[in-house]
Design a protein around this motif. Structure first.
Motif, short mmCIF file in Angstrom:
data_model
loop_
_atom_site.label_atom_id
_atom_site.label_comp_id
_atom_site.label_asym_id
_atom_site.label_seq_id
_atom_site.Cartn_x
_atom_site.Cartn_y
_atom_site.Cartn_z
N UNK A 110 0.87 -1.17 0.00
CA UNK A 110 0.00 0.00 0.00
C UNK A 110 0.91 1.23 0.00
N UNK A 111 0.33 2.41 -0.04
CA UNK A 111 1.14 3.62 -0.16
C UNK A 111 2.11 3.82 0.99
N UNK A 112 1.67 3.62 2.21
CA UNK A 112 2.52 3.87 3.38
C UNK A 112 2.78 2.60 4.21
N UNK A 113 2.47 1.43 3.62
CA UNK A 113 2.58 0.19 4.39
C UNK A 113 2.83 -0.99 3.46
N UNK A 114 3.76 -1.87 3.85
CA UNK A 114 4.03 -3.10 3.11
C UNK A 114 4.00 -4.25 4.10
N UNK A 115 3.34 -5.33 3.72
CA UNK A 115 3.33 -6.55 4.52
C UNK A 115 3.92 -7.68 3.69
N UNK A 116 4.86 -8.42 4.29
CA UNK A 116 5.47 -9.57 3.64
C UNK A 116 5.18 -10.78 4.53
N UNK A 117 4.59 -11.83 3.94
CA UNK A 117 4.34 -13.06 4.69
C UNK A 117 5.06 -14.20 3.98
N UNK A 118 5.72 -15.03 4.79
CA UNK A 118 6.50 -16.14 4.25
C UNK A 118 6.18 -17.40 5.06
N UNK A 119 5.93 -18.49 4.34
CA UNK A 119 5.75 -19.80 4.96
C UNK A 119 6.90 -20.68 4.48
N UNK A 120 7.59 -21.33 5.43
CA UNK A 120 8.76 -22.12 5.07
C UNK A 120 9.02 -23.20 6.11
N UNK A 121 9.79 -24.22 5.69
CA UNK A 121 10.25 -25.26 6.60
C UNK A 121 11.73 -25.00 6.88
N UNK A 122 12.13 -25.22 8.10
CA UNK A 122 13.50 -24.96 8.52
C UNK A 122 14.15 -26.27 8.96
N UNK A 123 15.38 -26.52 8.46
CA UNK A 123 16.13 -27.66 8.97
C UNK A 123 17.52 -27.20 9.37
N UNK A 124 18.07 -27.91 10.33
CA UNK A 124 19.41 -27.64 10.84
C UNK A 124 20.24 -28.89 10.62
N UNK A 125 21.38 -28.73 9.93
CA UNK A 125 22.25 -29.87 9.62
C UNK A 125 21.46 -31.03 9.01
N UNK A 126 20.56 -30.70 8.08
CA UNK A 126 19.73 -31.66 7.34
C UNK A 126 18.72 -32.41 8.20
N UNK A 127 18.41 -31.91 9.39
CA UNK A 127 17.39 -32.49 10.26
C UNK A 127 16.25 -31.48 10.37
#
Length: 142
Positions: A110-127
């Motif tokens: 929007x003119x004075x506002x931006x929203x970013x939404x992200x859905x993701x899976x997280x792994x650490x050292x392939x776990x």
């Protein structure tokens, strides 16, 4: 043109049992600008329980979000819709291999506002660690 903004991060992690395992919310002030079709936000944050300050840069466009952090920890996290990216998360205690498997990126501008939404899976050292949802609200400081 650079503009002062208020940045609100909200994040939720869901473990293997689908219960919320962690929710965070942080608020920071930063500088926003747009260049070559990409949005940028530069801001600093203090690490919890420490005097260390992290310098952060957000860069995003319609299907990619990049978060670079430098200071006591160093990382370049890339979120690309329908793609898995690996990165080294450098901490004072050593490096961790982190996988970011992005399912969805949505940007509402929007003119004075931006929203970013992200859905993701997280792994650490392939776990597998967790499924995550992140919401970033960027509002002009008037």
């Amino acid at each position: 043109m650079t503009q002062k903004v208020l940045l609100t991060f909200k994040g939720m992690q869901f473990g293997q049992d689908d219960e919320g395992t962690g929710q965070i919310e942080t608020v920071s002030q930063g500088d926003y600008y747009k260049k070559n079709g990409s949005h940028y936000v530069i801001y600093e944050e203090q690490l919890e329980g420490s005097e260390d300050v992290l310098k952060n840069r957000l860069k995003f466009n319609e299907n990619t979000l990049e978060l670079c952090r430098t200071g006591a920890v160093n990382v370049r996290m890339v979120f690309e819709e329908n793609k898995k990216n690996l990165t080294g998360y450098n901490t004072p205690f050593g490096q961790i291999l982190m996988g970011i498997d992005t399912k969805k990126i949505q940007i509402m501008e929007q003119e004075e506002h931006i929203t970013v939404e992200v859905e993701y899976a997280l792994d650490i050292n392939n776990e597998f660690l967790s499924d995550c949802h992140m919401r970033i609200d960027i509002s002009a400081v008037i």
